[in-house]
Design an enzyme around this catalytic site. Structure first.
Site, PDB file in Angstrom:
ATOM      1  N   GLY A 445      83.617   4.434   8.171  1.00  9.48           N
ATOM      2  CA  GLY A 445      83.881   2.999   8.124  1.00  9.48           C
ATOM      3  C   GLY A 445      84.678   2.551   6.925  1.00  9.48           C
ATOM      4  CD  GLU A 618      66.364   3.988   2.593  1.00 10.75           C
ATOM      5  OE1 GLU A 618      66.191   2.916   2.022  1.00 10.75           O
ATOM      6  OE2 GLU A 618      67.357   4.701   2.393  1.00 10.75           O
ATOM      7  CG  HIS A 707      77.354  11.000  -1.516  1.00 10.32           C
ATOM      8  ND1 HIS A 707      77.337  11.062  -0.148  1.00 10.32           N
ATOM      9  CD2 HIS A 707      76.934   9.760  -1.842  1.00 10.32           C
ATOM     10  CE1 HIS A 707      76.888   9.913   0.329  1.00 10.32           C
ATOM     11  NE2 HIS A 707      76.650   9.101  -0.668  1.00 10.32           N
ATOM     12  CB  CYS A 739      78.491   8.787   3.744  1.00 12.05           C
ATOM     13  SG  CYS A 739      77.518   7.267   3.625  1.00 12.05           S
TER      14      CYS A 739
END
Length: 769
Positions: A445, A618, A707, A739
């Site tokens: 995204g 989570e 990351h 991600c």
């Protein structure tokens, strides 16, 4: 050893690290960029540590934590303290411990970092220890001893904090190349002598108490694991050269582990008495309390930002006085999970601001409660009166209740949260509409949030540019992002989200019932800080939030462009959520607001709409008995937001950095057409978990770890893709990063995505498609 005093004291388990203006983030990133040397970085860290201790002491905290301050992650700090350095990083650590430390966290171009995942049911990410049969532990007490001496030298009463040995081993994973069924807890015999050495070093440096955090004990534990806990604290308790031990738990009730710690030869136990941890009160009474021990009572919620009900907490503390020799007062967990100081929020309505308590205010609440418990409620009468008034103000505010929203939620029917037709028929319609190749490529995204974009946003806030100028700058970025994706050869495009400051805050600012902060930063991982909005009242969507941006991007290309939204569970998980109604009710309100946005995007022409739910795993309750109810409302709220579209509109969702095994059934219950997940650091583990669970829909396991600043080669991405194909058929496999790309730079992003696209082409050719 017995507690030195029975007078109730005020303490905390840990404190935010970043500083009022995120000074730590700036110093660490400056070091990575070569603008700041190691001496300056350590000097900044020292200033922030000392400011924390001073703030706590000024608030009335009589025993301050040390060792909780970290340049990146406290679990990584523990890995260093016990010498569990992965073999691939050992040379870097030996050459330069600081650079080696950051290499473990972020990787280098040639060496992969440690895997990262969520710290229990929070949005904090820790670096997962990698252990194997050949792991050799060695004590390195330099950091905890240095920070202890630093606090002592400033006149504080410090308590060093370490991750407990059992939690450390239970959080660890088998190192690469080690059999998947290897259990790190079998290394307990090797690790306990190292903890004994660390404790002796801290005692020699002046520690009266040491805090050992064992949050893993609030999860469901096997009899063997409980026996291991018995052994750990029997052996550590039997040491003669050690400080007094405070073993802390948080986030939930201790359950079966409570009798283990109650009987252990340790001097103190810390328990959470908020949320699901409130059950600790009855459990503690059932085992006859902890006579002869210090009880640290977590009665102030350390994970949310609402003011404490002081009278209710005092009642709990009063009950506890009969169950321990000494009762001290604390937040429920480290204050790492809340922002630093609510007094910095000068833009909020003053009445609303009085409902909020960040770390500094929670420290004051803890000290107030300790004083009332020690000296009687008359000594805190003014604080109790003000607290009652603030609680009443919030309960009676028009902000908290909207009759129209509540009526709409009440009118929803079960069929509103079910999509028709079933997935196989939808998949056929979607393939016909989209016409995508085998192994279609896309991104999650966001694209890099450059300095220019952040500057434009700051200029808009400061009034240096008007809204029209700002939107022109964002449109220019969208044009660049679309053009780049077409050139790179991606199949399904995104507009890059340049206008979004954060995937939750952006939407929160456009929904009723939310409040935004300016300085409410909370650490997510490393130097990544987020500013969770405050979900204070009933939620509705006054106007479309993303449709204009979607239309603008879609008009620039003939390829499909995804509409991009954040799902209802994540909107709650990454906000500070109201605590005055069931969370499931709040989730349904958010879901209905998002449902309106989804149908508007479809009406604007979107054939692919992504509703991200990275927080689904989570926020899974830590106890299995509590999970079914959570997953029922969580999956229902996602379906409620996405079930109003046609069969040929493809719904995507995304999750990242979590252990997914426990929610495989729930992932299926989302009924999304395509799910993308983190897989690069975990070597496609999740693809095999999905296959083993019989997951029938399309999957995009990430082949690019965003990351880390390293650029994966084409062959590395292709190798991961082939590993994914060993679990997921090619006709159901997508190719994407782990991600969003907002934290990465354009240079590494371009190279990585081009390698990703080339890897997809290479593997398509191998498949003959």
């Amino acid at each position: 050893m017995s507690p030195s005093s029975t007078t109730p004291q005020a303490t905390v388990y840990g404190y935010p690290r970043q500083g009022a203006d995120r000074e730590l983030k700036k110093a660490v990133e400056g070091y990575w960029a070569g603008r700041v040397d190691a001496a300056a970085l350590h000097a900044t860290a020292a200033v922030l540590r000392r400011a924390n201790w001073r703030q706590l002491a000024d608030a009335g905290i009589t025993e301050v934590p040390t060792g909780d301050f970290s340049l990146y992650d406290h679990v990584l700090d523990t890995t260093v303290a016990v010498g569990a350095i992965p073999a691939r990083h050992r040379a870097a650590v030996d050459t330069d411990p600081l650079d080696g430390y950051f290499a473990m966290a972020r990787g280098t171009q040639d060496v992969a970092p440690l895997e990262m995942t969520k710290w229990f049911d929070t949005n904090y990410h820790y670096l997962v220890p990698e252990l194997g049969p050949d792991t050799v532990f060695a004590a390195n007490s330099a950091k905890p001893v240095s920070e202890l001496r630093e606090a002592l030298g400033l006149g504080h009463r410090p308590r060093p904090v370490l991750v407990g040995p059992l939690t450390y081993l239970l959080l660890a994973k088998p190192a690469p190349g080690v059999a998947a069924d290897f259990r790190p807890v079998t290394l307990l015999d090797r690790l306990l002598p190292v903890y004994a050495e660390l404790l002796a070093d801290l005692r020699a440096a002046g520690a009266d108490w040491v805090q050992l955090d064992e949050p893993a004990l609030v999860q469901d534990r096997t009899p063997a694991e409980l026996n291991a806990a018995t052994r750990v604290y029997r052996e550590l308790g039997a040491l003669t050269d050690r400080p007094q031990l405070l073993v802390t738990s948080y986030f939930d009730r201790l359950g079966e582990a409570l009798p283990v710690l109650a009987k252990a030869p340790i001097e103190g136990i810390g328990l959470d008495f908020t949320g699901p941890g409130a059950a600790n009160l009855d459990d503690l009474a059932a085992v006859g309390g902890v006579p002869g021990k210090r009880l640290v009572a977590g009665v102030v919620d350390g994970r949310n930002i609402w003011i404490n009900n002081l009278e209710k907490s005092l009642a709990t503390l009063g009950t506890l006085l009969g169950l321990a020799d000494r009762v001290d007062v604390a937040p429920s967990c480290s204050l790492l999970h809340v922002p630093l100081d609510a007094d910095l929020e000068r833009d909020l309505d003053p009445q609303v601001a009085r409902w909020l308590a960040f770390a500094r205010q929670k420290s004051t609440e803890v000290a107030t409660l300790a004083r009332g418990l020690a000296h009687g409620t008359d000594t805190i009468a003014a604080q109790l009166a003000a607290n009652r008034a603030d609680l009443a103000s919030r309960a009676g505010s028009a902000l908290t209740r909207d009759p129209a929203v509540r009526a709409r939620v009440a009118a929803t029917a079960p069929e509103d949260a079910r999509r028709a037709p079933a997935y196989p028929e939808r998949a056929e319609a979607q393939r016909a509409r989209l016409g995508l190749p085998l192994l279609p490529t896309t991104t999650i995204g966001s694209f890099p949030q450059t300095t220019e974009l952040r500057t434009a946003r700051a200029d808009l806030r400061a009034g240096r540019i008007d809204d029209g100028t700002y939107r022109d700058r964002m449109r220019a970025e969208v044009r660049e992002v679309i053009a780049y994706q077409e050139k790179a050869g991606l199949d399904v495009l995104v507009h890059g989200e340049p206008e979004r400051n954060d995937m939750v805050q952006y939407f929160a600012e456009q929904l009723t019932g939310y409040l935004a902060t300016r300085h409410g930063w909370v650490q997510s991982y490393g130097t990544r800080y987020v500013r969770p909005p405050v979900l204070a009242g009933d939620i509705s969507r006054p106007h479309p939030m993303t449709v204009d941006w979607y239309r603008y991007a879609a008009d620039l290309t003939d390829r499909p462009v995804k509409g991009m939204l954040t799902g209802p569970v994540t909107m709650l998980a990454w906000s500070f959520v109201r605590d005055d109604q069931p969370t499931g009710d709040t989730a349904r309100q958010v879901a209905l607001a998002l449902r309106d946005e989804v149908t508007d995007l479809e009406a604007a022409g979107a054939a692919v709409i992504q509703v991200d739910e990275p927080a689904l795993r989570e926020t899974l309750p830590l106890r299995s008995a509590d999970r079914a109810a959570y997953l029922e409302w969580a999956t229902e709220s996602f379906r409620l937001s996405t079930s109003g579209v046609r069969a040929d509109t493809q719904i995507h969702t995304h999750m990242c950095y979590a252990e997914f095994g426990a929610i495989m059934t729930a992932i299926d219950e989302l009924d999304a057409d395509v799910i993308s997940l983190e897989a690069a650091r975990s070597h496609m583990e999740v693809a095999h978990e999905l296959a083993g669970a019989g997951y029938p829909r399309e999957v995009g396991p990430g082949v690019y770890d965003i990351h880390s600043p390293r650029v994966p080669s084409t062959e590395e991405a292709a190798s991961l893709l082939r590993a994914g194909l060993a679990a997921i058929p090619a006709e159901r496999l997508w190719v994407n990063p782990d991600c969003g790309l907002k934290t990465r730079g354009w240079t590494e992003t371009r190279a990585s995505l081009e390698h990703l696209v080339e890897a997809a082409r290479l593997v398509r050719a191998e498949l003959g498609g």
